[in-house]
Design a protein around this motif. Structure first.
Motif, PDB file in Angstrom:
ATOM      1  N   PHE A 123      24.528 105.596 104.626  1.00 41.15           N
ATOM      2  CA  PHE A 123      25.792 106.326 104.428  1.00 41.15           C
ATOM      3  C   PHE A 123      26.343 105.890 103.077  1.00 41.15           C
ATOM      4  O   PHE A 123      26.154 104.736 102.674  1.00 41.15           O
ATOM      5  N   ARG A 127      27.825 102.170 105.485  1.00 41.56           N
ATOM      6  CA  ARG A 127      28.240 102.632 106.811  1.00 41.56           C
ATOM      7  C   ARG A 127      29.719 102.338 107.073  1.00 41.56           C
ATOM      8  O   ARG A 127      30.445 103.186 107.588  1.00 41.56           O
ATOM      9  N   ALA A 130      32.142 104.555 104.967  1.00 39.86           N
ATOM     10  CA  ALA A 130      32.132 105.917 105.488  1.00 39.86           C
ATOM     11  C   ALA A 130      32.931 106.008 106.781  1.00 39.86           C
ATOM     12  O   ALA A 130      33.703 106.959 106.993  1.00 39.86           O
ATOM     13  N   LYS A 288      27.159 110.960 107.063  1.00 38.28           N
ATOM     14  CA  LYS A 288      28.616 111.016 107.079  1.00 38.28           C
ATOM     15  C   LYS A 288      29.127 112.342 107.628  1.00 38.28           C
ATOM     16  O   LYS A 288      30.136 112.384 108.341  1.00 38.28           O
ATOM     17  N   GLU A 292      31.761 112.877 110.694  1.00 38.72           N
ATOM     18  CA  GLU A 292      32.993 113.663 110.600  1.00 38.72           C
ATOM     19  C   GLU A 292      33.061 114.692 111.728  1.00 38.72           C
ATOM     20  O   GLU A 292      34.128 114.924 112.305  1.00 38.72           O
TER      21      GLU A 292
END
Length: 346
Positions: A123, A127, A130, A288, A292
Motif C-alpha cells: 500500500f 499499510r 493508507a 488502498k 476505501e
C-alpha cells in the motif's frame, strides 16, 4: 420582513414582491380572469344594445370634451377593488422553514494494527499510512456518532475514548506511529478486549468494533476467539479487515537502495471466526482502493436513523390587500355618487 405599519407602501404591488410570496390559494386568480372576461362582455353588449336617441346637431356644435373620459374611472376602481379582494383570498404569505436533524448515534471503536509488518509497502506509502487516511475519511462521513480509537502491536491500548469531537479524533489518528508501543508482535485478543472495555458501558443501541490487522495473533495473553465472545456478550458487532497481499511484497530497501521484498502470508481463519462471532463481516483487501470500498460499505451498513423535526414560521399578508381593497371600494362608491357617473354616463 416589512412591518404591517408600512402597509400603504407601493412596494406591495411590485412584481418582485408578488413573486416572493407563497400563495396558499392561488386558484382564486382564475376568478379574476373570469371577472375580467365578464366586464369585457358587458362592455360589448352595452355598446351594441344601448338605447340611442337621434339628435340633429350642426357639425360646429359637435365637440369632444376630455372630461367625458372621466366616466371610465368608476369601472376601473371597481375592477381594482375586485383584484385586491382576489389577491387577499389567494392568501399571500411568507414561510420560514427550519429543519432540525438528530439521531441517537452509533458508538464505533476503530482498532488498528501498528505492528512492524504494517510498514510493508504494498500500500502506498505503506499499510499504516493508507489505513490512517481511510480512517480519517471514514470519520469525516459520520454524523453525530461517537468514535474511539485503539492501537495494538505486542500490546494494546486505547488511543482515544469514544468521542464526537472529530477534530480531536483526527489529531489522534495523525499521531499514530510504529513507536507508540515497544513490544513487538500482534496482540489481536488484547486489542479486542481493550475496545470491548470502551464499548461495554455504552448506552447506544448500536455498538460497532472495526478491527484492521495484517497478521496472526502472536502476542498478548487473551485468546482472540475468547475476546470476540466477550464482545458478543455486550452486543457489539465486529467487522474484521485483513490487509495486505499474499506472496512477495516490498519492505524497505537494501544497502544499495534497491527495493527489498519479503514473503507475506496471512491466516484469515481467526479474523473470519471473529467476524462470525460478532455478527459482522470479514473483508480481505489487497490495495488502498479496496480498503476505501470496505470502509464505505461499513459506513453505509452502520448508519443511524436520522430523525427530522420541521418548524414553519408563516406570516400572512392578505390583510394588507384587504385594506387597499376597502380604500378603492370607498373611492368607487364616491365616484358613483358624483357627476362623473351621473352626468357623463349618458
Amino acid at each position: 420582513m416589512e412591518s404591517t405599519n408600512s402597509w400603504f407602501s407601493v412596494n406591495w404591488f411590485t412584481w418582485s414582491k408578488l413573486q416572493s410570496f407563497d400563495w396558499e390559494q392561488p386558484l382564486w386568480f382564475y376568478l379574476l380572469l373570469g371577472i375580467l372576461l365578464l366586464l369585457l362582455i358587458r362592455a360589448v353588449v352595452m355598446a351594441q344594445f344601448r338605447q340611442r336617441l337621434p339628435i340633429a346637431l350642426t357639425k360646429k356644435d359637435i365637440k369632444s370634451d376630455p372630461v367625458s373620459y372621466f366616466r371610465i374611472i368608476p369601472p376601473i376602481l371597481f375592477f381594482i377593488t375586485i383584484s385586491l379582494l382576489v389577491t387577499a383570498l389567494a392568501r399571500p404569505q411568507s414561510t420560514n422553514e427550519q429543519v432540525e436533524q438528530w439521531s441517537e448515534g452509533i458508538d464505533i471503536m476503530m482498532t488498528i494494527d501498528i505492528s512492524e509488518s504494517m510498514q510493508i509497502e504494498d500500500f502506498r506509502p505503506n499499510r499504516l499510512e493508507a489505513a490512517k487516511e481511510v480512517a480519517r475519511n471514514f470519520v469525516a462521513g459520520r454524523f453525530q456518532d461517537r468514535i474511539g480509537l485503539v492501537v495494538f502491536s505486542g500490546d494494546a491500548f486505547s488511543r482515544s475514548p469514544l468521542t464526537s469531537d472529530y477534530d480531536l479524533l483526527n489529531s489522534y489518528i495523525d499521531d499514530i506511529s510504529f513507536d507508540l508501543i515497544e513490544n513487538r508482535g500482534t496482540a489481536i485478543g488484547s486489542a479486542l478486549a481493550v475496545a470491548t472495555n470502551r464499548l461495554r458501558e455504552s448506552d447506544s443501541k448500536s455498538k460497532v468494533l472495526i478491527l484492521l490487522s495484517d497478521g496472526d495473533n502472536t502476542a498478548g495473553n487473551i485468546d482472540p476467539i475468547t475476546a470476540a465472545k466477550l464482545a458478543q456478550a455486550y452486543d457489539i458487532k465486529i467487522y474484521t479487515i485483513a490487509i495486505g497481499k499474499e506472496g512477495k511484497v516490498p519492505f524497505g530497501t537494501d544497502f544499495f537502495g534497491r527495493p527489498r521484498y519479503v514473503e507475506n502470508t496471512l491466516d484469515e481463519t481467526n479474523l473470519r471466526e471473529i467476524a462470525k462471532i460478532g455478527r459482522g463481516n470479514f473483508y480481505r483487501v489487497s490495495d488502498k482502493e479496496a480498503l476505501e470500498q470496505v470502509f464505505s460499505e461499513i459506513d453505509s451498513l452502520e448508519k443511524a436513523e436520522i430523525k427530522e423535526t420541521r418548524y414553519k414560521d408563516t406570516t400572512d399578508y392578505y390583510t394588507i390587500y384587504l385594506r387597499w381593497a376597502m380604500i378603492f371600494f370607498l373611492l368607487w362608491l364616491l365616484t358613483k355618487s358624483t357627476f362623473i357617473t351621473n352626468a357623463l354616463s349618458d
